[in-house]
Design an enzyme around this catalytic site. Structure first.
Site, PDB file in Angstrom:
ATOM      1  N   LYS A   1       0.843  -1.194   0.000  1.00  0.00           N
ATOM      2  CA  LYS A   1       0.000   0.000   0.000  1.00  0.00           C
ATOM      3  C   LYS A   1       0.880   1.246   0.000  1.00  0.00           C
ATOM      4  CE  LYS A   1      -2.623   1.379   3.718  1.00  0.00           C
ATOM      5  NZ  LYS A   1      -2.523   2.826   3.873  1.00  0.00           N
TER       6      LYS A   1
ATOM      7  N   ASP B   1      -3.445   4.429  -1.724  1.00  0.00           N
ATOM      8  CA  ASP B   1      -4.348   4.829  -0.644  1.00  0.00           C
ATOM      9  C   ASP B   1      -4.174   6.316  -0.344  1.00  0.00           C
ATOM     10  OD1 ASP B   1      -6.083   4.755   1.513  1.00  0.00           O
ATOM     11  OD2 ASP B   1      -4.553   4.051   2.912  1.00  0.00           O
TER      12      ASP B   1
ATOM     13  N   LYS C   1      -6.898   8.341  -0.136  1.00  0.00           N
ATOM     14  CA  LYS C   1      -8.140   8.747   0.548  1.00  0.00           C
ATOM     15  C   LYS C   1      -8.630  10.109   0.059  1.00  0.00           C
ATOM     16  CE  LYS C   1      -7.332   6.098   4.794  1.00  0.00           C
ATOM     17  NZ  LYS C   1      -5.929   5.643   4.706  1.00  0.00           N
TER      18      LYS C   1
ATOM     19  N   ASP D   1     -12.624  15.691  -1.669  1.00  0.00           N
ATOM     20  CA  ASP D   1     -12.708  17.043  -2.227  1.00  0.00           C
ATOM     21  C   ASP D   1     -14.000  17.143  -3.031  1.00  0.00           C
ATOM     22  OD1 ASP D   1     -11.968  19.655  -3.248  1.00  0.00           O
ATOM     23  OD2 ASP D   1      -9.878  19.099  -2.875  1.00  0.00           O
TER      24      ASP D   1
ATOM     25  N   THR E   1     -10.451   4.091  11.649  1.00  0.00           N
ATOM     26  CA  THR E   1     -10.424   3.181  12.804  1.00  0.00           C
ATOM     27  C   THR E   1      -9.790   3.774  14.073  1.00  0.00           C
ATOM     28  OG1 THR E   1      -8.520   2.230  11.680  1.00  0.00           O
ATOM     29  CG2 THR E   1     -10.557   0.982  11.603  1.00  0.00           C
TER      30      THR E   1
ATOM     31  N   ARG F   1       2.251  -1.555  11.447  1.00  0.00           N
ATOM     32  CA  ARG F   1       3.244  -1.553  12.520  1.00  0.00           C
ATOM     33  C   ARG F   1       3.562  -2.921  13.125  1.00  0.00           C
ATOM     34  NH1 ARG F   1       0.645   3.855  14.961  1.00  0.00           N
ATOM     35  NH2 ARG F   1      -1.074   2.973  13.760  1.00  0.00           N
TER      36      ARG F   1
HETATM   37  O1  C5P Z   1      -1.210  -1.408  11.256  1.00  0.00           O
HETATM   38  P1  C5P Z   1      -1.069   0.076  11.235  1.00  0.00           P
HETATM   39  O2  C5P Z   1      -1.973   0.779  12.228  1.00  0.00           O
HETATM   40  O3  C5P Z   1       0.344   0.559  11.309  1.00  0.00           O
HETATM   41  O4  C5P Z   1      -1.621   0.436   9.784  1.00  0.00           O
HETATM   42  C1  C5P Z   1      -1.957   1.713   9.497  1.00  0.00           C
HETATM   43  C2  C5P Z   1      -2.231   1.797   8.024  1.00  0.00           C
HETATM   44  O5  C5P Z   1      -3.605   1.552   7.774  1.00  0.00           O
HETATM   45  C3  C5P Z   1      -1.930   3.198   7.546  1.00  0.00           C
HETATM   46  O6  C5P Z   1      -1.308   3.097   6.279  1.00  0.00           O
HETATM   47  C4  C5P Z   1      -3.257   3.845   7.463  1.00  0.00           C
HETATM   48  O7  C5P Z   1      -3.302   4.839   6.478  1.00  0.00           O
HETATM   49  C5  C5P Z   1      -4.159   2.688   7.150  1.00  0.00           C
HETATM   50  N1  C5P Z   1      -5.501   2.876   7.670  1.00  0.00           N
HETATM   51  C6  C5P Z   1      -6.532   2.925   6.821  1.00  0.00           C
HETATM   52  N2  C5P Z   1      -7.804   3.143   7.272  1.00  0.00           N
HETATM   53  C7  C5P Z   1      -8.062   3.233   8.556  1.00  0.00           C
HETATM   54  C8  C5P Z   1      -7.006   3.135   9.449  1.00  0.00           C
HETATM   55  C9  C5P Z   1      -5.727   2.961   8.960  1.00  0.00           C
HETATM   56  O8  C5P Z   1      -6.341   2.783   5.627  1.00  0.00           O
HETATM   57  N3  C5P Z   1      -9.308   3.356   8.975  1.00  0.00           N
END
Ligand code: C5P
Length: 244
Positions: free
Chosen positions: A34, A62, A64, A67, A117, A214
């Site tokens: 990603k 990604d 996101k 706009d 999240t 992570r």
């Molecule tokens: O596992 P970790 O928390 O490090 O992963 C974070 C990744 O997941 C980031 O690249 C973040 O942009 C993405 N993410 C996402 N959507 C979310 C939460 C995190 O795409 N709701």
């Protein structure tokens, strides 16, 4: 799909050198890399050329998008090096989502980001979300998943805790991609994620893909950590297909 193909590793690193190191280390252990804001801001579209032409691995762009419809459409039209997946925030409504879906080329799939999240009920309340949704983020996720589906998105990004309900509401073909994955064996210092699940639980709940950053990136042996995640995915798939 092989269990490994369901694992997405975010290249949340500051430069191409670091990204290349992780691609080399993990390309046999994950399904998709990603590219998110950090790396794209640092290295720009040249990195997308590198990932497709030199590294030759598949990727998820990604960014996101968030706009007005015309701006989103024009930005999407610039995406030329075929990512498998892309993202747009659902919360600005169907016209923006439709603009994204209509302007993407090269068969990239569009995922609607439902409710990030790291947000919990208190955060949603503070953002002015009606309390019947703020108190139950899963309800808001479902509303936004239905909206994304009606606008032509191929799937959504949501927490593992919401995967089962989204699949039930939107059907098995509608993709569910879950970040905030935290294996029981991995500690993430100063973690910002709130609505978390283990790889096993998220896959068992119906996630098509999980995003694990992570817990793999900070591990002493990232390839071994990725293999452990894949083993959980395999178990989750097995248990999903034969419920108790
Ligand atoms: O596992 P970790 O928390 O490090 O992963 C974070 C990744 O997941 C980031 O690249 C973040 O942009 C993405 N993410 C996402 N959507 C979310 C939460 C995190 O795409 N709701």
């Amino acid at each position: 799909m092989q269990p490994r193909e369901r694992l997405i590793f975010p290249l949340d690193v500051p430069n191409k050198t670091e990204a290349e190191r992780f691609i080399t280390l993990l390309k046999d252990h994950v399904g998709l890399f990603k590219v998110g804001l950090e790396l794209f801001v640092a290295e720009g579209p040249a990195f997308l050329k590198f990932i497709t032409d030199t590294a030759r691995v598949e990727y998820f762009l990604d960014l996101k998008f968030h706009d007005i419809p015309a701006t989103v459409a024009r930005a999407c039209a610039q995406i030329r090096r075929g990512p498998r997946l892309t993202t747009v925030h659902v919360d600005q409504g169907p016209k923006m989502l439709q603009a994204m879906v209509a302007s993407l080329q090269n068969g990239a799939k569009v995922l609607g980001v439902t409710v990030l999240t790291h947000l919990g009920p208190d955060d949603l309340e503070a953002l002015g979300i009606a309390s019947r949704y703020a108190s139950d983020p899963g309800k808001l996720v479902l509303l936004r998943a239905r909206l994304a589906q009606a606008a032509g998105c191929d799937g959504v990004v949501c927490a593992g805790t919401e995967a089962r309900a989204v699949k039930a509401a939107c059907g098995p073909e509608f993709l569910v991609v879950c970040p905030a994955i935290r294996p029981a064996w991995a500690a993430v210092p100063g973690d910002d994620q709130q609505r978390v699940m283990t790889p096993y639980e998220a896959i068992k709940a119906g996630a098509d893909y999980i995003v694990v950053g992570r817990p793999i990136r900070l591990a002493a042996d990232p390839a071994a950590a990725a293999r452990k995640v894949v083993a959980e995915i395999e178990q989750g798939m097995r248990d999903r297909s034969c419920p108790p």
